[in-house]
Design a protein around this motif. Structure first.
Motif, PDB file in Angstrom:
ATOM      1  N   SER A  46       0.844  -1.197   0.000  1.00 44.21           N
ATOM      2  CA  SER A  46       0.000   0.000   0.000  1.00 44.21           C
ATOM      3  C   SER A  46       0.876   1.242   0.000  1.00 44.21           C
ATOM      4  CB  SER A  46      -0.909   0.015   1.235  1.00 44.21           C
ATOM      5  OG  SER A  46      -1.822  -1.066   1.197  1.00 44.21           O
ATOM      6  N   ILE A  47       0.508   2.210  -0.812  1.00 46.66           N
ATOM      7  CA  ILE A  47       1.262   3.460  -0.904  1.00 46.66           C
ATOM      8  C   ILE A  47       0.698   4.512   0.039  1.00 46.66           C
ATOM      9  CG2 ILE A  47       1.898   5.359  -2.451  1.00 46.66           C
ATOM     10  CD1 ILE A  47       1.805   3.361  -4.770  1.00 46.66           C
ATOM     11  N   PHE A  48      -0.620   4.499   0.235  1.00 45.11           N
ATOM     12  CA  PHE A  48      -1.265   5.508   1.078  1.00 45.11           C
ATOM     13  C   PHE A  48      -2.529   4.921   1.700  1.00 45.11           C
ATOM     14  CE2 PHE A  48      -3.106   5.859  -3.117  1.00 45.11           C
ATOM     15  CZ  PHE A  48      -4.458   5.999  -2.867  1.00 45.11           C
ATOM     16  N   PHE A  49      -3.088   5.642   2.667  1.00 43.27           N
ATOM     17  CA  PHE A  49      -4.370   5.261   3.250  1.00 43.27           C
ATOM     18  C   PHE A  49      -5.186   6.528   3.476  1.00 43.27           C
ATOM     19  CE2 PHE A  49      -1.201   5.745   6.559  1.00 43.27           C
ATOM     20  CZ  PHE A  49      -1.811   6.559   7.503  1.00 43.27           C
ATOM     21  N   LYS A  50      -6.493   6.355   3.461  1.00 42.52           N
ATOM     22  CA  LYS A  50      -7.394   7.503   3.573  1.00 42.52           C
ATOM     23  C   LYS A  50      -7.565   7.920   5.027  1.00 42.52           C
ATOM     24  CE  LYS A  50     -10.048   6.544  -0.637  1.00 42.52           C
ATOM     25  NZ  LYS A  50     -11.384   6.263  -1.215  1.00 42.52           N
ATOM     26  N   ILE A  51      -7.640   9.229   5.223  1.00 44.60           N
ATOM     27  CA  ILE A  51      -7.964   9.809   6.525  1.00 44.60           C
ATOM     28  C   ILE A  51      -9.045  10.862   6.293  1.00 44.60           C
ATOM     29  CG2 ILE A  51      -5.674   9.414   7.522  1.00 44.60           C
ATOM     30  CD1 ILE A  51      -5.102  12.403   6.978  1.00 44.60           C
ATOM     31  N   LYS A  52      -9.581  11.393   7.350  1.00 41.40           N
ATOM     32  CA  LYS A  52     -10.600  12.425   7.215  1.00 41.40           C
ATOM     33  C   LYS A  52      -9.991  13.651   6.532  1.00 41.40           C
ATOM     34  CE  LYS A  52     -14.022  15.079   9.808  1.00 41.40           C
ATOM     35  NZ  LYS A  52     -14.586  15.410  11.140  1.00 41.40           N
ATOM     36  N   GLY A  53     -10.585  14.033   5.405  1.00 40.32           N
ATOM     37  CA  GLY A  53     -10.127  15.230   4.702  1.00 40.32           C
ATOM     38  C   GLY A  53      -8.997  15.002   3.717  1.00 40.32           C
ATOM     39  N   GLY A  54      -8.558  13.747   3.540  1.00 38.77           N
ATOM     40  CA  GLY A  54      -7.471  13.528   2.588  1.00 38.77           C
ATOM     41  C   GLY A  54      -6.847  12.153   2.724  1.00 38.77           C
ATOM     42  N   ILE A  55      -5.519  12.068   2.520  1.00 44.11           N
ATOM     43  CA  ILE A  55      -4.799  10.798   2.610  1.00 44.11           C
ATOM     44  C   ILE A  55      -3.485  11.016   3.350  1.00 44.11           C
ATOM     45  CG2 ILE A  55      -5.784   9.913   0.445  1.00 44.11           C
ATOM     46  CD1 ILE A  55      -2.992  10.514  -0.800  1.00 44.11           C
ATOM     47  N   GLU A  56      -2.912   9.922   3.814  1.00 47.26           N
ATOM     48  CA  GLU A  56      -1.558   9.927   4.366  1.00 47.26           C
ATOM     49  C   GLU A  56      -0.765   8.824   3.676  1.00 47.26           C
ATOM     50  OE1 GLU A  56       0.198  11.755   6.304  1.00 47.26           O
ATOM     51  OE2 GLU A  56      -1.344  13.136   7.037  1.00 47.26           O
ATOM     52  N   PHE A  57       0.520   9.051   3.456  1.00 42.53           N
ATOM     53  CA  PHE A  57       1.373   8.057   2.820  1.00 42.53           C
ATOM     54  C   PHE A  57       1.906   7.066   3.848  1.00 42.53           C
ATOM     55  CE2 PHE A  57       0.907  10.275  -0.948  1.00 42.53           C
ATOM     56  CZ  PHE A  57       1.705   9.780  -1.968  1.00 42.53           C
ATOM     57  N   THR A  58       1.990   5.810   3.441  1.00 44.04           N
ATOM     58  CA  THR A  58       2.644   4.799   4.267  1.00 44.04           C
ATOM     59  C   THR A  58       4.160   5.012   4.206  1.00 44.04           C
ATOM     60  OG1 THR A  58       2.831   3.269   2.411  1.00 44.04           O
ATOM     61  CG2 THR A  58       0.808   3.152   3.739  1.00 44.04           C
TER      62      THR A  58
END
Length: 287
Positions: A46-58
């Motif tokens: 996985s390159i990123f995951f969703k958070i409230k208001g956007g994404i964060e990178f792993t």
């Protein structure tokens, strides 16, 4: 991965939003999502995951974004050098330019340069000088034109200097300045510090700030309508403004000057387009 993948990863890493990244890349959100899913399949993570208001990178995504940034930079350098090997001066000049210089000086300069060298294209980023420094540090631009004094470990030459001026609709006495309504505007820290330094050198009391504006042009319009006075760099003033201007000096008589610097890395001089543009600026921008 190819060039489009590298760029997509870098833009997504900067924006932290699939919606904004897709807008910057001029592609649809489903198309970007499909490309990202294929990359995750290719690398098996996985390159990123969703958070409230956007994404964060792993952690893996952060490493991949760093790799993508390096590859984009190397590819651009290769393109630049390949064009430079030809006899004609050609290629794309990547410039980072302070907003004021970009608005009042740059357009005419680029026009004159493009007449001399019609095969050179321009990629121009404008903003506050602090933002231009970030572009220089990341090698996103080849040349930076910045206002104010910033540390730079590459080549740095003084390009232009101008005086700070008090502006007003009616004639005023400088000694009465603390009693007059004063209009502020958002700007970078170097100009704020210069104005504040002059003020503290001349007055013991603070300015009577009656208005805060978003930018210098808005501030100037307020002054034109006699809503207060302000302090602007001389570069912002035009004869058609019909305002009273007073060049500022310190108590010791020295003028209050704002410097404009040209900054770049030695490596950039390998490109004929960069060398020619530096020569052009030094001949056509007066101190």
């Amino acid at each position: 991965m190819d060039e489009k993948d590298w760029i997509a990863i870098r833009v997504l890493y900067e924006e932290k939003s699939i919606t904004r990244a897709a807008e910057r890349l001029y592609i649809s959100q489903p198309a970007l999502t499909y490309r990202l899913k294929n990359l995750e399949k290719e690398f098996g993570t996985s390159i990123f995951f969703k958070i409230k208001g956007g994404i964060e990178f792993t952690s893996e995504g952060i490493h991949l974004a760093g790799y993508a940034g390096e590859m984009v930079k190397k590819l651009q350098q290769t393109k630049d050098y390949m064009l430079n090997m030809q006899n004609e001066v050609r290629g794309t000049l990547r410039l980072g330019v302070s907003s004021n210089f970009a608005q009042y000086k740059l357009p005419k300069l680029l026009k004159r340069f493009s007449i001399q060298f019609p095969h050179v294209q321009f990629n121009v980023n404008t903003g506050w000088s602090t933002e231009i420094m970030h572009l220089l540090d990341s090698s996103s631009v080849q040349l930076g034109i910045l206002r104010g004094n910033y540390e730079w470990y590459g080549i740095k030459t003084l390009l232009h200097k101008e005086r700070l001026c008090l502006i007003s609709k009616k004639q005023v006495e400088l000694d009465n300045l603390p009693e007059l309504p004063f209009i502020n505007y958002k700007t970078d820290s170097s100009l704020k510090n210069l104005i504040n330094g002059w003020w503290h050198d001349r007055f013991s009391e603070p300015p009577l700030v009656t208005m805060e504006t978003d930018r210098q042009e808005t501030c100037k319009e307020m002054v034109k309508n006699d809503l207060g006075v302000s302090i602007l760099p001389e570069i912002c003033m035009q004869p058609s403004d019909n305002l009273h201007t007073y060049g500022l000096s310190y108590k010791n008589g020295e003028p209050v000057l704002r410097n404009t610097w040209l900054m770049y890395n030695q490596e950039s001089l390998k490109l004929s387009s960069v060398r020619k543009f530096i020569e052009f600026l030094n001949k056509n921008v007066t101190l």
